[in-house]
Write a protein that holds these residues in place. Structure first.
Motif, PDB file in Angstrom:
ATOM      1  N   GLY A 154       0.899  -1.172   0.117  1.00 18.96           N
ATOM      2  CA  GLY A 154      -0.018  -0.032  -0.082  1.00 18.96           C
ATOM      3  C   GLY A 154       0.773   1.266  -0.189  1.00 18.96           C
ATOM      4  O   GLY A 154       0.512   2.043   0.658  1.00 18.96           O
ATOM      5  N   ILE A 155       1.980   1.128  -0.873  1.00 18.63           N
ATOM      6  CA  ILE A 155       2.684   2.356  -0.737  1.00 18.63           C
ATOM      7  C   ILE A 155       1.899   3.636  -1.339  1.00 18.63           C
ATOM      8  O   ILE A 155       1.014   3.660  -2.228  1.00 18.63           O
ATOM      9  N   GLN A 156       2.097   4.731  -0.555  1.00 17.45           N
ATOM     10  CA  GLN A 156       1.307   6.114  -1.112  1.00 17.45           C
ATOM     11  C   GLN A 156       2.282   6.887  -1.896  1.00 17.45           C
ATOM     12  O   GLN A 156       3.005   7.553  -1.435  1.00 17.45           O
ATOM     13  N   TRP A 157       2.291   6.576  -3.281  1.00 18.12           N
ATOM     14  CA  TRP A 157       3.263   7.381  -4.119  1.00 18.12           C
ATOM     15  C   TRP A 157       2.761   8.971  -4.085  1.00 18.12           C
ATOM     16  O   TRP A 157       1.495   9.161  -4.370  1.00 18.12           O
ATOM     17  N   PRO A 158       3.533   9.864  -4.110  1.00 20.83           N
ATOM     18  CA  PRO A 158       3.164  11.172  -4.063  1.00 20.83           C
ATOM     19  C   PRO A 158       2.538  11.485  -5.640  1.00 20.83           C
ATOM     20  O   PRO A 158       1.611  12.583  -5.558  1.00 20.83           O
ATOM     21  N   LEU A 159       2.949  10.969  -6.537  1.00 20.28           N
ATOM     22  CA  LEU A 159       2.569  11.458  -7.768  1.00 20.28           C
ATOM     23  C   LEU A 159       1.942  10.114  -8.625  1.00 20.28           C
ATOM     24  O   LEU A 159       2.219   9.016  -8.192  1.00 20.28           O
ATOM     25  N   GLN A 160       1.342  10.359  -9.894  1.00 14.62           N
ATOM     26  CA  GLN A 160       0.465   9.261 -10.509  1.00 14.62           C
ATOM     27  C   GLN A 160       1.782   8.699 -11.068  1.00 14.62           C
ATOM     28  O   GLN A 160       2.686   9.432 -11.551  1.00 14.62           O
ATOM     29  N   ALA A 161       1.852   7.406 -11.020  1.00 12.21           N
ATOM     30  CA  ALA A 161       3.037   6.683 -11.683  1.00 12.21           C
ATOM     31  C   ALA A 161       2.989   6.603 -13.238  1.00 12.21           C
ATOM     32  O   ALA A 161       1.716   6.626 -13.893  1.00 12.21           O
ATOM     33  N   VAL A 162       4.127   7.040 -13.894  1.00  9.86           N
ATOM     34  CA  VAL A 162       4.333   6.982 -15.151  1.00  9.86           C
ATOM     35  C   VAL A 162       5.661   6.289 -15.388  1.00  9.86           C
ATOM     36  O   VAL A 162       6.449   6.266 -14.683  1.00  9.86           O
ATOM     37  N   ASN A 163       5.842   5.825 -16.584  1.00 10.88           N
ATOM     38  CA  ASN A 163       7.116   5.589 -17.285  1.00 10.88           C
ATOM     39  C   ASN A 163       7.658   4.226 -16.514  1.00 10.88           C
ATOM     40  O   ASN A 163       8.724   4.362 -16.059  1.00 10.88           O
ATOM     41  N   VAL A 164       6.795   3.179 -16.010  1.00  9.88           N
ATOM     42  CA  VAL A 164       7.376   2.186 -15.237  1.00  9.88           C
ATOM     43  C   VAL A 164       7.927   1.049 -16.269  1.00  9.88           C
ATOM     44  O   VAL A 164       7.286   0.672 -17.192  1.00  9.88           O
ATOM     45  N   SER A 165       9.117   0.435 -16.074  1.00 12.61           N
ATOM     46  CA  SER A 165       9.622  -0.521 -16.886  1.00 12.61           C
ATOM     47  C   SER A 165       8.599  -1.706 -16.927  1.00 12.61           C
ATOM     48  O   SER A 165       7.913  -1.956 -15.924  1.00 12.61           O
ATOM     49  N   GLU A 166       8.862  -2.609 -18.058  1.00 11.55           N
ATOM     50  CA  GLU A 166       8.121  -3.889 -18.103  1.00 11.55           C
ATOM     51  C   GLU A 166       8.767  -4.582 -17.169  1.00 11.55           C
ATOM     52  O   GLU A 166       7.869  -5.482 -16.673  1.00 11.55           O
ATOM     53  N   ARG A 167      10.154  -4.948 -16.891  1.00 13.20           N
ATOM     54  CA  ARG A 167      10.536  -5.611 -15.743  1.00 13.20           C
ATOM     55  C   ARG A 167       9.738  -5.338 -14.331  1.00 13.20           C
ATOM     56  O   ARG A 167       9.346  -6.049 -13.642  1.00 13.20           O
ATOM     57  N   ASP A 168       9.686  -3.917 -14.085  1.00 17.00           N
ATOM     58  CA  ASP A 168       8.916  -3.603 -12.873  1.00 17.00           C
ATOM     59  C   ASP A 168       7.450  -3.718 -13.030  1.00 17.00           C
ATOM     60  O   ASP A 168       6.895  -4.165 -11.825  1.00 17.00           O
TER      61      ASP A 168
END
Length: 181
Positions: A154-168
């Motif tokens: 449940g990590i509360q990331w501060p921004l909308q996630a973008v550009n996440v690698s295929e691996r991740d």
């Protein structure tokens, strides 16, 4: 340096004591004697430098499997990131809990990450650069990861996630079979 314990046992935020004059500033980023006071006696055997161009990018949550677990120390030298660690130590009182903090060129803060933790970050600015110290060499085939958006963590990331690698994006979600490392 000033070492401040995080909410996860054996991890520390490290603030540099900066000495300024009319020429600029100076700070020590590592001292074997000072790190021994927090129980660190490992050798730094590898250093890495990452550059991430786009704000909102997430890298992580990465770790190496036993017996190749590593201690890491991370510092942002350009831009800013929200740096996150997850306690994966099966016998820890903070098992599967996370801690996040801002690391930036401006605050000169570092994060000390003990063995048994996953690590990742989200860029809070364009053109963010990090320097990593590692106590183990990178070993292909023994790296693993936890999904950045795993609902168990449940990590509360501060921004909308973008550009996440295929691996991740392909890291597994935690299930009842996950017993830690």
């Amino acid at each position: 340096m000033t070492f401040t314990s995080t909410s996860l046992q054996a991890s520390f935020v490290v603030d540099l004591n900066v000495f300024k004059d009319d020429r600029g500033w100076f700070a020590r980023t590592y001292c074997k004697d000072e790190f021994a006071q927090i129980g660190h006696d490992a050798e730094w055997v590898q250093m890495n430098h990452s550059f991430t161009s786009k704000k909102g990018t997430i890298r992580g949550m990465h770790f190496q499997l036993p017996p190749f677990e590593e201690i890491k120390m991370v510092r942002c030298i350009s831009g800013a990131v929200y740096d996150v660690i997850i306690d994966l130590r099966k016998d820890s009182a903070t098992f599967l809990q996370y801690f996040g903090t801002e690391l930036s060129a401006g605050n000169r803060r570092m994060l000390y990450i003990p063995k048994g933790f996953a690590h990742g970050f989200q860029t809070l600015s364009d053109d963010a650069e990090l320097i990593y110290h590692h106590s183990q060499f990178y070993k292909p085939g023994v790296e693993s990861g936890i999904r950045y958006d795993d609902p168990v963590i449940g990590i509360q990331w501060p921004l909308q996630a973008v550009n996440v690698s295929e691996r991740d994006l392909n890291h597994s979600l935690i299930d009842n079979n996950f017993k830690g490392i």
